[in-house]
Write a protein that holds these residues in place. Sequence first.
Motif, PDB file in Angstrom:
ATOM      1  N   VAL A  13       0.839  -1.204   0.000  1.00 42.50           N
ATOM      2  CA  VAL A  13       0.000   0.000   0.000  1.00 42.50           C
ATOM      3  C   VAL A  13       0.873   1.253   0.000  1.00 42.50           C
ATOM      4  N   GLN A  14       1.957   1.224   0.759  1.00 39.05           N
ATOM      5  CA  GLN A  14       2.868   2.366   0.780  1.00 39.05           C
ATOM      6  C   GLN A  14       3.478   2.613  -0.601  1.00 39.05           C
ATOM      7  N   VAL A  16       2.261   1.756  -3.512  1.00 34.15           N
ATOM      8  CA  VAL A  16       1.223   2.196  -4.449  1.00 34.15           C
ATOM      9  C   VAL A  16       0.919   3.680  -4.278  1.00 34.15           C
ATOM     10  N   THR A  17       0.948   4.185  -3.050  1.00 34.97           N
ATOM     11  CA  THR A  17       0.653   5.600  -2.818  1.00 34.97           C
ATOM     12  C   THR A  17       1.880   6.496  -3.003  1.00 34.97           C
ATOM     13  N   THR A  21       2.829   9.945  -5.852  1.00 37.57           N
ATOM     14  CA  THR A  21       3.304  11.138  -5.144  1.00 37.57           C
ATOM     15  C   THR A  21       4.651  11.591  -5.691  1.00 37.57           C
ATOM     16  N   SER A  50       9.486  11.376  -0.041  1.00 32.25           N
ATOM     17  CA  SER A  50       8.784  10.353  -0.808  1.00 32.25           C
ATOM     18  C   SER A  50       9.760   9.426  -1.537  1.00 32.25           C
ATOM     19  N   CYS A 138      -0.983  15.160  -3.514  1.00 30.06           N
ATOM     20  CA  CYS A 138       0.272  14.840  -2.817  1.00 30.06           C
ATOM     21  C   CYS A 138       0.128  15.073  -1.316  1.00 30.06           C
ATOM     22  N   PHE A 141      -1.840  12.086   0.028  1.00 26.17           N
ATOM     23  CA  PHE A 141      -0.997  10.892   0.075  1.00 26.17           C
ATOM     24  C   PHE A 141       0.042  10.978   1.193  1.00 26.17           C
ATOM     25  N   MET A 144      -1.722  10.056   4.366  1.00 23.63           N
ATOM     26  CA  MET A 144      -1.965   8.617   4.385  1.00 23.63           C
ATOM     27  C   MET A 144      -0.698   7.841   4.734  1.00 23.63           C
ATOM     28  N   ASN A 145       0.442   8.271   4.215  1.00 20.69           N
ATOM     29  CA  ASN A 145       1.676   7.553   4.496  1.00 20.69           C
ATOM     30  C   ASN A 145       2.165   7.775   5.920  1.00 20.69           C
TER      31      ASN A 145
END
Length: 202
Positions: A13-14, A16-17, A21, A50, A138, A141, A144-145
């Motif tokens: 998941v990390q 993919v996001t 970004t 990122s 961004c 994201f 979320m991260n």
Amino acid sequence: MLFAILFTFWRFVQIVTLIPTMGMLAYFVNGYVQLNQLTPNYILVLFIVSVLALAWSIYTLFSYHRSSSNATFVAVVDLLFVGAFIGAVWALRFIAQADCTHITTGDPYDISFGPFGSASATNWDVNVDKTCAMLKACFAFGIMNCVFFFVTSILACLHGDRSSSGDRVTYYRETHSHRHGHRSSRSPNSRHSSHSHRRVYV
């Protein structure tokens, strides 16, 4: 087994996001470089974090056996990325209040249905600011991260505590069995048996 499934899922998941970004921020960095201008800190900080986070996620995902054996170190690094993303998101916080979409109404017009009458309709124009929308994505994201890396840090920390406790139990068993065997070798029966096997020649 459960740790492997959860850790792999959240790492995926990390990744993919983080890929979109990094791509969107690279677009801005490239634009400023072509204009021979300095990239603003709110873009550059999140871009660097990122890129590093994406490289770390891919490395720990494909070298899972090494990551599981160094779970405490992985937990510390993930927690550092949580702080880095919090700082990067804080630098970009102004974009949260920006309105990236503008909806305007056009001139009304009539639609004729012949003998069944007519109806009045209005055009709706939707204008999206590309730069604003990409920065807001961004920003989302990044938030979320923060959560994702905190989850993987907790998972790795729990796995590290369980592994260290298992090592302590194994060490205790091996030490106990070694001492027990050492004591049994010094028992009177073993001494007696060693003397009983001696031969005396006259």
